[in-house]
Design a protein around this motif. Sequence first.
Motif, PDB file in Angstrom:
ATOM      1  N   GLN A  86      -9.677  87.454  -9.171  1.00  0.00           N
ATOM      2  CA  GLN A  86     -10.110  86.142  -9.663  1.00  0.00           C
ATOM      3  C   GLN A  86     -10.103  86.105 -11.189  1.00  0.00           C
ATOM      4  O   GLN A  86     -10.467  87.070 -11.857  1.00  0.00           O
ATOM      5  CB  GLN A  86     -11.506  85.814  -9.148  1.00  0.00           C
ATOM      6  CG  GLN A  86     -11.598  85.580  -7.654  1.00  0.00           C
ATOM      7  CD  GLN A  86     -10.794  84.375  -7.212  1.00  0.00           C
ATOM      8  OE1 GLN A  86     -11.037  83.247  -7.653  1.00  0.00           O
ATOM      9  NE2 GLN A  86      -9.832  84.607  -6.324  1.00  0.00           N
TER      10      GLN A  86
ATOM     11  N   PRO B 144      -8.556  83.979  -1.234  1.00  0.00           N
ATOM     12  CA  PRO B 144      -8.819  82.927  -2.210  1.00  0.00           C
ATOM     13  C   PRO B 144      -7.797  82.987  -3.339  1.00  0.00           C
ATOM     14  O   PRO B 144      -7.438  84.065  -3.814  1.00  0.00           O
ATOM     15  CB  PRO B 144     -10.228  83.261  -2.711  1.00  0.00           C
ATOM     16  CG  PRO B 144     -10.847  84.075  -1.610  1.00  0.00           C
ATOM     17  CD  PRO B 144      -9.707  84.879  -1.062  1.00  0.00           C
TER      18      PRO B 144
ATOM     19  N   TRP C 135      -9.944  80.339  -7.706  1.00  0.00           N
ATOM     20  CA  TRP C 135     -10.936  79.819  -6.758  1.00  0.00           C
ATOM     21  C   TRP C 135     -12.347  79.778  -7.347  1.00  0.00           C
ATOM     22  O   TRP C 135     -13.004  78.731  -7.342  1.00  0.00           O
ATOM     23  CB  TRP C 135     -10.904  80.690  -5.501  1.00  0.00           C
ATOM     24  CG  TRP C 135     -11.743  80.239  -4.349  1.00  0.00           C
ATOM     25  CD1 TRP C 135     -11.642  79.074  -3.656  1.00  0.00           C
ATOM     26  CD2 TRP C 135     -12.793  80.979  -3.727  1.00  0.00           C
ATOM     27  NE1 TRP C 135     -12.564  79.031  -2.626  1.00  0.00           N
ATOM     28  CE2 TRP C 135     -13.281  80.192  -2.652  1.00  0.00           C
ATOM     29  CE3 TRP C 135     -13.358  82.233  -3.953  1.00  0.00           C
ATOM     30  CZ2 TRP C 135     -14.312  80.625  -1.828  1.00  0.00           C
ATOM     31  CZ3 TRP C 135     -14.383  82.663  -3.132  1.00  0.00           C
ATOM     32  CH2 TRP C 135     -14.863  81.857  -2.083  1.00  0.00           C
TER      33      TRP C 135
ATOM     34  N   ASN D 203     -13.817  78.117   3.024  1.00  0.00           N
ATOM     35  CA  ASN D 203     -13.637  77.518   1.702  1.00  0.00           C
ATOM     36  C   ASN D 203     -14.732  76.497   1.452  1.00  0.00           C
ATOM     37  O   ASN D 203     -14.510  75.294   1.488  1.00  0.00           O
ATOM     38  CB  ASN D 203     -12.261  76.858   1.597  1.00  0.00           C
ATOM     39  CG  ASN D 203     -11.915  76.480   0.164  1.00  0.00           C
ATOM     40  OD1 ASN D 203     -12.581  76.892  -0.785  1.00  0.00           O
ATOM     41  ND2 ASN D 203     -10.861  75.697   0.001  1.00  0.00           N
TER      42      ASN D 203
ATOM     43  N   LEU E 251      -9.541  74.032  -5.512  1.00  0.00           N
ATOM     44  CA  LEU E 251     -10.347  75.053  -4.828  1.00  0.00           C
ATOM     45  C   LEU E 251      -9.580  75.458  -3.564  1.00  0.00           C
ATOM     46  O   LEU E 251      -9.730  74.858  -2.504  1.00  0.00           O
ATOM     47  CB  LEU E 251     -11.719  74.469  -4.474  1.00  0.00           C
ATOM     48  CG  LEU E 251     -12.802  75.445  -4.012  1.00  0.00           C
ATOM     49  CD1 LEU E 251     -13.311  76.270  -5.177  1.00  0.00           C
ATOM     50  CD2 LEU E 251     -13.954  74.693  -3.365  1.00  0.00           C
TER      51      LEU E 251
ATOM     52  N   VAL F 164      -7.918  78.260  -0.707  1.00  0.00           N
ATOM     53  CA  VAL F 164      -7.865  79.551  -0.034  1.00  0.00           C
ATOM     54  C   VAL F 164      -6.663  79.562   0.905  1.00  0.00           C
ATOM     55  O   VAL F 164      -6.256  78.524   1.433  1.00  0.00           O
ATOM     56  CB  VAL F 164      -9.147  79.883   0.773  1.00  0.00           C
ATOM     57  CG1 VAL F 164     -10.363  79.952  -0.119  1.00  0.00           C
ATOM     58  CG2 VAL F 164      -9.349  78.889   1.904  1.00  0.00           C
TER      59      VAL F 164
END
Length: 275
Positions: free
Chosen positions: A49, A120, A124, A193, A238, A240
């Motif tokens: 991330q 993700p 995310w 999610n 956002l 996944v």
Amino acid sequence: MVSRDPRDLPAADDGSDETEPAGIRLWVVVPAWNEERGIGATMSALAAQRDRDFTLVVVDNASTDATVAEVERACAASTLDVQVITEPRKGTGAAADTGVRHAIAHGATHVLRTDADTLPAPGWTAAARRAFAGGADLVTGPMRARSDEVRLKVWERAVLPAVIGVCQTFGRLRPSNRSPELHGPYRMSPGCNLGVSARAYVASGGFPRTAIEEVHEDRELVNRVRRVSGRVELHRDLVVHASVRRLRAYGLLGTLRWYLDHGHHPDVVDVRGLA
């Protein structure tokens, strides 16, 4: 860092520490049952991330395989701040609730939930933080098909998002999702999610502590939050990538009927742990 002993965990945040920086204290919750073959990929996606300012809690949901050992192995190869806790009552609702309440008790102001078979996207957590900073109490976003597990058929790449779209449209028209006591628009929020503020989670009662075949715990949480807040939001960034295991196990029609209202009753309901 991996912590499994509750004595090693930080004390609950009672709000009395005036030196605690203001802002969003983000946690990520991952319920896991018999996911030794795949949870390493999920851990790697979380470690990648762009916004890594979060604590990860993996909820071992009475696994009978080496799920926890695989989590510890993955942690050894990263710098993620990870805690492993146990929920003996098997069920996605029960495990998710245990994880979210653990996070809140230890200082989380906002919690993201994903599953142990998802990837993700790299942005995310950053997307969730922006949404929460804007005042959202519950957030969700697109769910796309993973392409690394198996060789996807052409139709599978489009079907999973399409199924979610159909269910979203149906959900907006469903009478139980349009009650006058519910604020804001209905948003179908897949459990893999979904993010929620601690304030809204506690005020709404949180996830029902149920097994997957009993109730769609994600839809129930959405409507519980809608009773206390109108800030239930869909954010396109956002994202996944989800497993196609259910689609492969249930087939197209069975998957659609399952997401609509548990209208499909397969012999094996819980696809967690399936290869």
